[in-house]
Design an enzyme around this catalytic site. Structure first.
Site, mmCIF file in Angstrom:
data_model
loop_
_atom_site.group_PDB
_atom_site.id
_atom_site.type_symbol
_atom_site.label_atom_id
_atom_site.label_comp_id
_atom_site.label_asym_id
_atom_site.label_seq_id
_atom_site.Cartn_x
_atom_site.Cartn_y
_atom_site.Cartn_z
ATOM 1 C CG ASN A 1 -2.337 -1.114 0.814
ATOM 2 O OD1 ASN A 1 -2.273 -1.350 -0.261
ATOM 3 N ND2 ASN A 1 -2.693 -1.448 2.158
ATOM 4 C CB CYS B 1 -14.773 -4.242 -3.604
ATOM 5 S SG CYS B 1 -13.801 -3.853 -2.234
ATOM 6 N NE ARG C 1 -12.049 -0.211 -0.754
ATOM 7 C CZ ARG C 1 -11.021 -1.123 -1.110
ATOM 8 N NH1 ARG C 1 -11.098 -2.301 -1.246
ATOM 9 N NH2 ARG C 1 -9.736 -0.337 -0.818
ATOM 10 C CG ASP D 1 -5.624 -3.268 5.493
ATOM 11 O OD1 ASP D 1 -6.995 -3.627 5.296
ATOM 12 O OD2 ASP D 1 -4.934 -2.379 4.641
HETATM 13 N N1 EPU Z 1 -14.607 6.411 1.597
HETATM 14 C C1 EPU Z 1 -15.704 7.333 1.042
HETATM 15 N N2 EPU Z 1 -15.361 8.026 -0.120
HETATM 16 C C2 EPU Z 1 -13.966 8.131 -0.614
HETATM 17 C C3 EPU Z 1 -13.213 7.230 0.001
HETATM 18 C C4 EPU Z 1 -13.223 6.549 1.009
HETATM 19 O O1 EPU Z 1 -16.660 7.139 1.758
HETATM 20 O O2 EPU Z 1 -13.996 9.010 -1.433
HETATM 21 C C5 EPU Z 1 -14.707 5.592 2.864
HETATM 22 C C6 EPU Z 1 -14.481 3.905 2.306
HETATM 23 O O3 EPU Z 1 -15.688 3.218 1.569
HETATM 24 C C7 EPU Z 1 -14.272 3.319 3.584
HETATM 25 C C8 EPU Z 1 -13.374 4.659 4.346
HETATM 26 O O4 EPU Z 1 -13.873 5.787 3.810
HETATM 27 O O5 EPU Z 1 -15.359 3.195 4.429
HETATM 28 C C9 EPU Z 1 -11.816 4.285 4.205
HETATM 29 O O6 EPU Z 1 -11.375 4.017 2.921
HETATM 30 P P1 EPU Z 1 -9.935 4.434 2.402
HETATM 31 O O7 EPU Z 1 -10.354 5.455 1.298
HETATM 32 O O8 EPU Z 1 -8.957 4.934 3.311
HETATM 33 O O9 EPU Z 1 -9.718 3.248 1.928
HETATM 34 P P2 EPU Z 1 -8.661 2.989 0.367
HETATM 35 O O10 EPU Z 1 -7.768 4.104 0.500
HETATM 36 O O11 EPU Z 1 -9.390 2.513 -0.521
HETATM 37 C C10 EPU Z 1 -6.639 1.685 1.695
HETATM 38 C C11 EPU Z 1 -5.984 0.415 1.412
HETATM 39 C C12 EPU Z 1 -6.785 -0.761 2.018
HETATM 40 C C13 EPU Z 1 -7.208 -0.373 3.577
HETATM 41 C C14 EPU Z 1 -7.689 1.127 3.568
HETATM 42 C C15 EPU Z 1 -8.011 1.321 5.046
HETATM 43 C C16 EPU Z 1 -4.596 1.019 -0.395
HETATM 44 C C17 EPU Z 1 -4.025 0.667 -1.859
HETATM 45 N N3 EPU Z 1 -5.626 0.293 0.263
HETATM 46 O O12 EPU Z 1 -7.880 1.843 0.978
HETATM 47 O O13 EPU Z 1 -6.296 -1.771 1.963
HETATM 48 O O14 EPU Z 1 -8.029 -1.265 4.050
HETATM 49 O O15 EPU Z 1 -7.033 1.945 3.253
HETATM 50 O O16 EPU Z 1 -6.980 1.392 5.859
HETATM 51 O O17 EPU Z 1 -3.809 1.563 0.519
HETATM 52 C C18 EPU Z 1 -5.633 -4.073 1.810
HETATM 53 O O18 EPU Z 1 -4.516 -3.840 1.669
HETATM 54 O O19 EPU Z 1 -6.229 -5.272 1.860
HETATM 55 C C19 EPU Z 1 -6.581 -2.970 1.735
HETATM 56 C C20 EPU Z 1 -7.787 -3.102 1.499
#
Ligand code: EPU
Length: 416
Positions: free
Chosen positions: A23, A116, A121, A304
Site C-alpha cells: 500500500n 467490492c 468504497r 487490514d
Molecule cells: N470512503 C468514502 N469516500 C471516498 C473514499 C473512501 O466514503 O472517497 C470510505 C470507504 O468506503 C471506507 C473509508 O472511507 O469506508 C476508508 O477508506 P479508504 O479510502 O481509507 O480506503 P482505501 O484508500 O480505498 C486503503 C488501503 C486498504 C485499507 C484502507 C483502510 C490501499 C491501496 N488500500 O484503501 O487496504 O483497508 O486504506 O486503511 O492503500 C488491503 O490492503 O487489503 C486493503 C484493502
C-alpha cells in the site's frame, strides 16, 4: 486454480524477512506519472497488485523496467491518460492515477471502481477534492472524465479519513498552482512514505503523517530514487500467526514504529515482543488470551489486521469483541472461520468471538486479501488439514507467503 493446503498444529520458529509495503508501493508507482524523469524504486514487493499497476501505467505509455533490486518507471510522455475498467475492476488502487494524470496532462479518464467484497468504497472524496482544485469532473458510461488547465491550490476538508483519497490529492496538489491544505488527512505511514518520495522528486509537502498536510505546488517534478517502506500489515500478519500458533520468530526488514496498535494488542494476548531498529522478535509460549479490537484510521488498530485478529481470537482463552468501523462488509472470513469450528456471532459491526480450544481443518474459501490471511492463521492452528481455495487474493498482497511460513516450520503448500 491454486489452493493452499495447511496442516496445522506446529509452532513457528526462525527468522523471516518482510517485504516492501504494497500500500506504499502502489501510490508511489503512480507518482512516476508526475515527471518525465525516471523514478527508481527499491524494496518493491513482487505481488500481483504491483504487476497490475505496472500494466496500467504501461498502457499509458510509462516505461517500466525491473531488475533484481529495483523497478524503474519513466513517464517521458503520457500517450493515453486512461485507466480502463478491465484493470480498475481488478484493483481499486488504480484510482490513484487520477490525481497525477490530471496534474500532469490536464485530463484523465478513469473507470469508476464499482463496489467490492468488503464494502461500497466510493471515491467521492477524491472527486470532491479535485473539483475544489478547479477540475471539471463528469461521470459518463462508468468513467470519470476529468479536466483542468492547471489545478489550483485549495483548502480541502475531507468528510472522512481516506488513505488513497489523501494520496491522490497530495499528488495532484504537488503540481498545482499555489498552496493546498488537506485537512482531516489520513495519517497512515504509507501516506508519509509517498510524501517522502514526492519530496525527493522536488515536491514541497509539510505535515504528512499528521491530519493537516500543506502542499506548495511547484511547476515541475524530477526523477528520484526511493526505497519503499516495509509492509506493516505483512509484519502484523506473521506476528499474529505466531501469537496464535505459538513459537518464537524474528522478523527482519520491518518498521516497528508503524505497528504500535498491533504490538499493544499482541502483548495483551500474552506475547513477548522485543523491538530493534529494523526487526521485531516475538515469543508466544501459552494459549493466547482473548483481546478485543476496534478498527480505526492510523494510529488506531488497522482494519487490514482485523481478520487476522479474529482468527487469533478464535483459539484464545475468553471472549473477544471485534468491531469493524472502516468497511461495512468486512466480516466474510467469520463464516469461513466457523467452518473450522470457531464460535463467532455477528451483531451489527461487532463480531463476538468465543475462543475454542481447538479448530479443525476443513475446506474454506478466501474472499478478500486480509480474510485469506486470517484463514491461513486459522489453518496453522487447526487440527488436521485446511485447504484454502481462491488464494489469488493472497497473491495480490503477500509475497511468497507459503515459502516464508514453510521456512518458519509450518506445513503449508500450494496445490495446483
Ligand atoms: N470512503 C468514502 N469516500 C471516498 C473514499 C473512501 O466514503 O472517497 C470510505 C470507504 O468506503 C471506507 C473509508 O472511507 O469506508 C476508508 O477508506 P479508504 O479510502 O481509507 O480506503 P482505501 O484508500 O480505498 C486503503 C488501503 C486498504 C485499507 C484502507 C483502510 C490501499 C491501496 N488500500 O484503501 O487496504 O483497508 O486504506 O486503511 O492503500 C488491503 O490492503 O487489503 C486493503 C484493502
Amino acid at each position: 486454480m491454486d489452493k493452499l493446503a495447511i496442516t496445522g498444529g506446529r509452532p513457528l520458529a526462525g527468522e523471516a524477512r518482510v517485504s516492501g509495503a504494497k500500500n506504499a508501493a502502489l501510490p508511489i508507482m503512480c507518482a512516476a506519472l508526475l515527471t518525465s524523469q525516471p523514478l527508481r524504486l527499491s524494496n518493491v514487493p513482487r505481488l500481483m497488485d504491483v504487476a497490475t499497476m505496472a500494466k496500467l501505467l504501461g498502457q499509458m505509455g510509462v516505461d517500466v523496467s525491473s531488475s533484481q533490486e529495483s523497478l524503474t518507471l519513466t513517464a517521458k510522455e503520457i500517450k493515453d491518460p486512461t485507466a480502463s475498467y478491465d484493470l480498475v475492476k481488478t484493483m481499486r488502487a488504480s484510482v490513484l492515477v487520477l490525481g497525477p494524470l490530471l496534474a500532469r496532462c490536464g485530463r484523465a479518464k478513469v473507470s469508476l471502481p464499482g463496489g467490492c467484497a468488503i464494502g461500497q468504497r466510493p471515491v467521492d472524496q477524491h472527486v470532491k477534492g479535485l473539483q475544489a482544485m478547479g477540475a471539471a469532473i463528469s461521470i459518463e458510461h462508468g468513467y470519470m472524465h476529468a479536466s483542468a488547465e492547471r489545478l489550483r491550490g485549495a483548502r480541502i476538508v475531507m468528510d472522512l479519513v481516506t488513505v488513497t483519497g489523501t494520496e491522490n490529492l497530495m499528488m495532484a496538489a504537488a503540481l498545482a498552482e499555489g498552496t493546498t491544505l488537506l485537512e482531516n488527512a489520513a495519517r497512515e505511514p504509507e501516506v508519509l512514505d509517498l510524501a517522502r518520495c514526492l519530496g525527493k522528486m522536488g515536491a514541497k509537502i509539510h505535515g504528512a503523517g499528521s491530519d493537516v498536510i500543506r502542499i506548495e505546488g511547484v511547476a515541475s517534478l524530477g526523477g528520484a530514487s526511493h526505497e519503499v517502506m516495509p509492509d506493516r500489515i505483512e509484519t502484523g500478519t506473521y506476528l499474529a500467526a505466531v501469537a496464535a500458533a505459538g513459537g518464537s520468530v524474528r522478523l527482519t526488514g520491518v518498521a516497528p514504529r508503524s505497528l504500535d496498535a498491533t504490538l499493544e494488542k499482541l502483548r495483551e494476548a500474552g506475547a513477548s515482543i522485543a523491538l530493534a531498529d529494523n526487526s521485531i522478535s516475538i515469543e508466544m509460549k501459552a494459549r493466547p488470551k482473548a483481546v478485543s479490537v476496534r478498527t480505526a484510521p492510523f494510529p488506531g488498530f488497522a482494519t487490514d489486521m482485523q481478520a487476522q485478529f479474529m482468527a487469533l481470537a478464535s483459539v484464545a482463552e475468553g471472549t473477544a469483541m471485534i468491531t469493524e468501523t472502516i468497511f461495512e462488509n468486512r466480516f466474510m472470513h467469520a463464516l469461513e472461520l466457523q467452518r473450522l469450528g470457531a464460535d463467532i456471532s455477528i451483531e451489527g459491526n461487532t463480531a463476538v468471538v468465543r475462543g475454542v480450544e481447538k479448530l479443525q481443518g476443513a475446506r474454506v474459501m478466501a474472499t478478500d486479501l486480509r480474510a485469506s490471511a486470517g484463514l491461513v492463521i486459522a489453518g496453522l492452528v487447526a487440527e488436521g488439514e485446511t485447504v484454502i481455495e481462491r488464494i489469488y487474493h493472497l497473491d495480490r498482497g503477500y509475497e511468497a507467503l507459503e515459502k516464508k511460513l514453510s521456512s518458519l516450520g509450518a506445513r503449508i503448500q500450494r496445490v495446483k
